[in-house]
Design an enzyme around this catalytic site. Structure first.
Site, mmCIF file in Angstrom:
data_model
loop_
_atom_site.group_PDB
_atom_site.id
_atom_site.type_symbol
_atom_site.label_atom_id
_atom_site.label_comp_id
_atom_site.label_asym_id
_atom_site.label_seq_id
_atom_site.Cartn_x
_atom_site.Cartn_y
_atom_site.Cartn_z
ATOM 1 N N CYS A 2 0.838 -1.188 0.000
ATOM 2 C CA CYS A 2 0.000 0.000 0.000
ATOM 3 C C CYS A 2 0.882 1.249 0.000
ATOM 4 O O CYS A 2 1.887 1.325 0.683
ATOM 5 C CB CYS A 2 -0.937 0.084 1.192
ATOM 6 N N ARG A 27 4.115 -0.367 -4.790
ATOM 7 C CA ARG A 27 3.815 -0.853 -3.441
ATOM 8 C C ARG A 27 2.489 -1.608 -3.364
ATOM 9 O O ARG A 27 2.171 -2.225 -2.357
ATOM 10 C CB ARG A 27 3.763 0.328 -2.461
ATOM 11 N N TRP A 74 -2.799 -2.696 -1.742
ATOM 12 C CA TRP A 74 -2.468 -4.124 -1.858
ATOM 13 C C TRP A 74 -3.375 -4.787 -0.834
ATOM 14 O O TRP A 74 -3.188 -4.618 0.365
ATOM 15 C CB TRP A 74 -0.989 -4.354 -1.536
ATOM 16 N N ASN A 100 -1.898 2.277 5.563
ATOM 17 C CA ASN A 100 -1.048 1.156 5.141
ATOM 18 C C ASN A 100 -0.734 0.360 6.398
ATOM 19 O O ASN A 100 -0.254 0.916 7.378
ATOM 20 C CB ASN A 100 0.239 1.718 4.505
ATOM 21 N N GLY A 101 -1.016 -0.938 6.376
ATOM 22 C CA GLY A 101 -0.734 -1.763 7.558
ATOM 23 C C GLY A 101 -1.902 -2.687 7.846
ATOM 24 O O GLY A 101 -2.821 -2.823 7.033
ATOM 25 N N GLU A 488 17.565 -18.030 -6.466
ATOM 26 C CA GLU A 488 17.124 -16.685 -6.823
ATOM 27 C C GLU A 488 16.632 -16.644 -8.272
ATOM 28 O O GLU A 488 15.636 -15.995 -8.580
ATOM 29 C CB GLU A 488 18.266 -15.689 -6.580
ATOM 30 N N LYS A 492 12.918 -15.519 -9.436
ATOM 31 C CA LYS A 492 12.685 -14.442 -10.408
ATOM 32 C C LYS A 492 11.732 -14.908 -11.494
ATOM 33 O O LYS A 492 10.811 -14.203 -11.868
ATOM 34 C CB LYS A 492 14.038 -14.048 -10.992
ATOM 35 N N GLU A 495 8.184 -15.190 -10.101
ATOM 36 C CA GLU A 495 7.579 -13.888 -9.807
ATOM 37 C C GLU A 495 7.044 -13.184 -11.038
ATOM 38 O O GLU A 495 5.958 -12.643 -11.014
ATOM 39 C CB GLU A 495 8.639 -12.946 -9.198
ATOM 40 N N HIS A 511 17.964 -36.923 -5.022
ATOM 41 C CA HIS A 511 17.173 -37.320 -3.854
ATOM 42 C C HIS A 511 15.696 -36.966 -4.005
ATOM 43 O O HIS A 511 14.992 -36.867 -3.010
ATOM 44 C CB HIS A 511 17.759 -36.669 -2.595
ATOM 45 N N LYS A 610 6.046 -4.510 -3.555
ATOM 46 C CA LYS A 610 7.489 -4.346 -3.427
ATOM 47 C C LYS A 610 7.974 -4.488 -1.986
ATOM 48 O O LYS A 610 8.960 -5.143 -1.710
ATOM 49 C CB LYS A 610 7.868 -2.965 -3.977
#
Ligand code: AGP
Length: 615
Positions: A2, A27, A74, A100-101, A488, A492, A495, A511, A610
């Site tokens: 947010c 955000r 968000w 925001n929160g 990573e 990526k 995402e 395994h 983000k």
């Protein structure tokens, strides 16, 4: 998570708020809204979707108001709908809040307000806050400021808030606990800007006040900012002068921020490396290192706490620090660490790694460690962020503003800082030979050039990417320091392209994951390390024997692995320990191209935000 923007001053608020939202859209981007207030009117517009969708529904009129707040969401409580979008107003429509929160006790407060006759239009926790403020105003017959304080005293959870009221059209009240909020100061207190971070304000001011937790500020035209705690006690504050390059917050010639940020890496790595390493002499510099040196050399262990991509750089840090400085390192997901009663004692160093410096779990892990007596050290990219301010020591990554939700340049900058830290610690602990340290520093100095060279293969990597648009799942393998690079790379791809990808240590393939390998499951192998080369070649043979397609990241003079692989991405050769930076570049480009060709918005992947400032 947010984004909040606010303005009070002499200019028209609307264009400032809309542009601010655009800058904060990374955000959260499932809905957006704006409230404009004047002596005569309060106008609120909200829409599901992007900021552009909001703009489309705002009627084309003068928008003369010089006070307003805006929000890009968000979703946490309730789906992305127009009703759930912010700003939220109180039952009487007098008070307006953007938030925001997450308010953890909102159900309890909501029930109380329902009993008192309040009704709700949305499913959000924010609508509870705005009505709570109104109920405090009415119950106690108090002014807005006192009512805000009284309401804040009842909230459990995290918030950054901006509050305005029709009955006080010359005031904007802001507050913070757990979620970031900064106030931008205009000249002579004539105007004030408010935002979740500095980015929307760079155009107008470079003088900022970063609110601390449990602080409330009242912004009134012509008056000096007053910061108080939630009980009304005055607090001192510092004005920070920040310098942000405006070009950093625009896409320039690039179609996406992600691509711009990938291509910025030669510059961001040079900034990071040369901020901590002298260009000519072999000295490594971290602010406060002199003080920290003793603690670093005496540290019983280092515990790294981080989330997501930053956790992957932490894993690389573990390989580097243990090898070069011989200090035991443990790497923890901050979200698990903070809740599992970890054993942290005086003498431990807790290293928090975070691009934003605001990730709720990492911040909580850092605070917990401080309480247990550990020395805390933050590696952050955002100047003035909570972690940077609260840790005992901070090393900045100097990657510049990262707007693409998928982290690229911040990741490689973190790895560069960790590489330098490992060398500095190794020297301090006298376990790293000076000659080897010199060699590593020499190679670090040319990393930006080598990254530049790697980027020249963009076109070839795009061609490789073309063949994987219909792929539904990918396996990424690496060994040693390249194992976290594989993790990573897989993150990526997931995402930005929504293709399932799993990173694995190459030797672990046998395994379990080997069961999945057939002609439909391609494997990307990061095969640049000299130390494990023969072993990774054997792993590639095992994949081939099961008809798996191989994409290999190899050194430029590689022969064996290249002969086995179906697709090859070449990178310049560097010391094994510095390879994660170079080997990550083709993986960034690969994910980017696959995703863009599949039609995905790589800057704003679905469901992501983000900066994850909620748990
Ligand atoms: C990166 O691509 C991700 N979007 C995400 O995993 C991110 O790294 C994570 O949320 C941690 O963020 P931070 O570095 O700002 O703490």
């Amino acid at each position: 998570m947010c984004g909040i923007v606010g303005y009070i001053g002499e200019r028209k608020a609307y264009p400032i708020l809309i542009e601010g939202l655009r800058r904060l859209e990374y955000r959260g981007y499932d809905s957006a809204g704006v409230a404009l207030l004047s002596e005569k009117s309060l106008e609120i517009y909200k829409e599901v979707g992007k900021v552009a969708d909001l703009e489309a529904i705002v009627p084309d009129k003068e928008h003369f108001q010089t006070l307003g707040v805006a929000h890009t969401r968000w979703a946490t409580h309730g789906e992305p709908t127009q009703e759930n979008a912010h700003p939220h107003s109180s039952v009487s429509q007098d008070i307006v809040v953007v938030h925001n929160g997450i308010i953890e006790n909102f159900m309890l407060l909501k029930r109380r307000l329902l009993d008192d006759g309040y009704s709700f239009r949305s499913e959000t926790d924010t609508e509870v806050i705005v009505n709570l403020i109104e109920s405090e105003c009415k119950k106690g017959k108090v002014g807005l400021e006192t009512a805000v304080n009284k309401a804040l005293q009842q909230l459990h959870g995290a918030y950054a808030l901006a509050v305005l009221s029709k009955s006080q059209p010359n005031k904007l009240i802001v507050a913070r606990k757990g979620s970031p909020l900064a106030i931008g100061l205009g000249k002579n207190n004539a105007e004030f800007f408010v935002a979740s971070d500095a980015i929307p304000m760079v155009e107008y001011t470079q003088d900022l006040i970063y609110l601390n937790d449990n602080e409330v500020a009242v912004l009134e035209r012509g008056k000096k900012v007053e910061v108080k705690d939630i009980h009304g006690k005055s607090k001192n504050y510092k004005v920070k002068h920040i310098e942000l390059d405006r070009n950093m917050v625009t896409k320039g010639e690039y179609e996406y921020f992600m691509l711009k940020e990938i291509f910025e890496q030669p510059e961001t790595l040079a900034n990071t490396i040369f901020s901590h390493l002298s260009e000519k002499e072999d000295t490594i510099y971290f602010e406060g290192l002199e003080k920290l040196k003793k603690q670093l050399s005496e540290a019983r262990r280092i515990v790294i706490v981080a989330c997501g991509t930053s956790w992957h750089s932490g894993l690389i840090g573990e390989y580097l620090i243990e090898e070069l400085a011989r200090v035991p390192v443990e790497v923890e997901y901050a979200s698990e660490f903070r809740y599992r009663n970890p054993i942290i004692r005086k003498g431990d160093i807790v290293l928090a790694i975070s691009q934003s410096g605001e990730t709720a779990d990492t911040l909580a892990a850092l605070r917990y460690s401080q309480k247990q007596g550990a020395t805390t050290f933050a590696i952050c990219n955002v100047y003035g962020s909570s972690m940077a301010r609260e840790a005992d020591f901070v090393a900045y990554t100097y990657a510049g503003v990262e707007i693409g939700v998928a982290s690229t340049k911040a990741f490689t900058a973190q790895v560069a800082v960790l590489s330098l830290l490992a060398v500095a610690m190794g020297l301090e602990n006298k376990v790293l030979e000076k000659k080897r340290a010199k060699e590593l520093m020499k190679e670090l100095r040319v990393i930006p050039e080598l990254v530049q060279k790697t980027l020249q293969q963009d076109f070839d990597i795009e061609n490789v990417a073309k063949d994987f648009l219909d792929t539904t799942s990918f396996l990424y393998l690496g060994r040693g320091v390249n194992f976290p690079v594989a993790l990573e790379g897989a993150l990526k791809l997931k995402e930005v392209s929504y293709i399932h990808a799993e990173g694995y240590p190459a030797a672990e393939m046998k395994h379990g994951p080997i069961a999945m390998i057939d002609e439909n499951l391609p494997t990307l192998i990061v095969g640049t390390n000299e130390a494990y080369y023969e072993k990774i070649v054997s792993n590639a043979q095992e994949v081939k024997a099961r008809k798996g397609t191989i994409v290999a990241v190899v050194n430029e003079n590689d022969k064996e692995l290249s002969a086995i692989a179906d697709y090859v991405m070449k990178v310049p050769e560097v010391d094994d320990f510095l390879q994660p930076i170079i080997a990550s570049i083709p993986l960034h480009l690969f994910s980017y191209h696959v995703a863009v060709m599949k039609g995905c918005n790589v800057d704003q992947p679905r469901n992501l935000a983000k900066s994850v400032t909620v748990e």
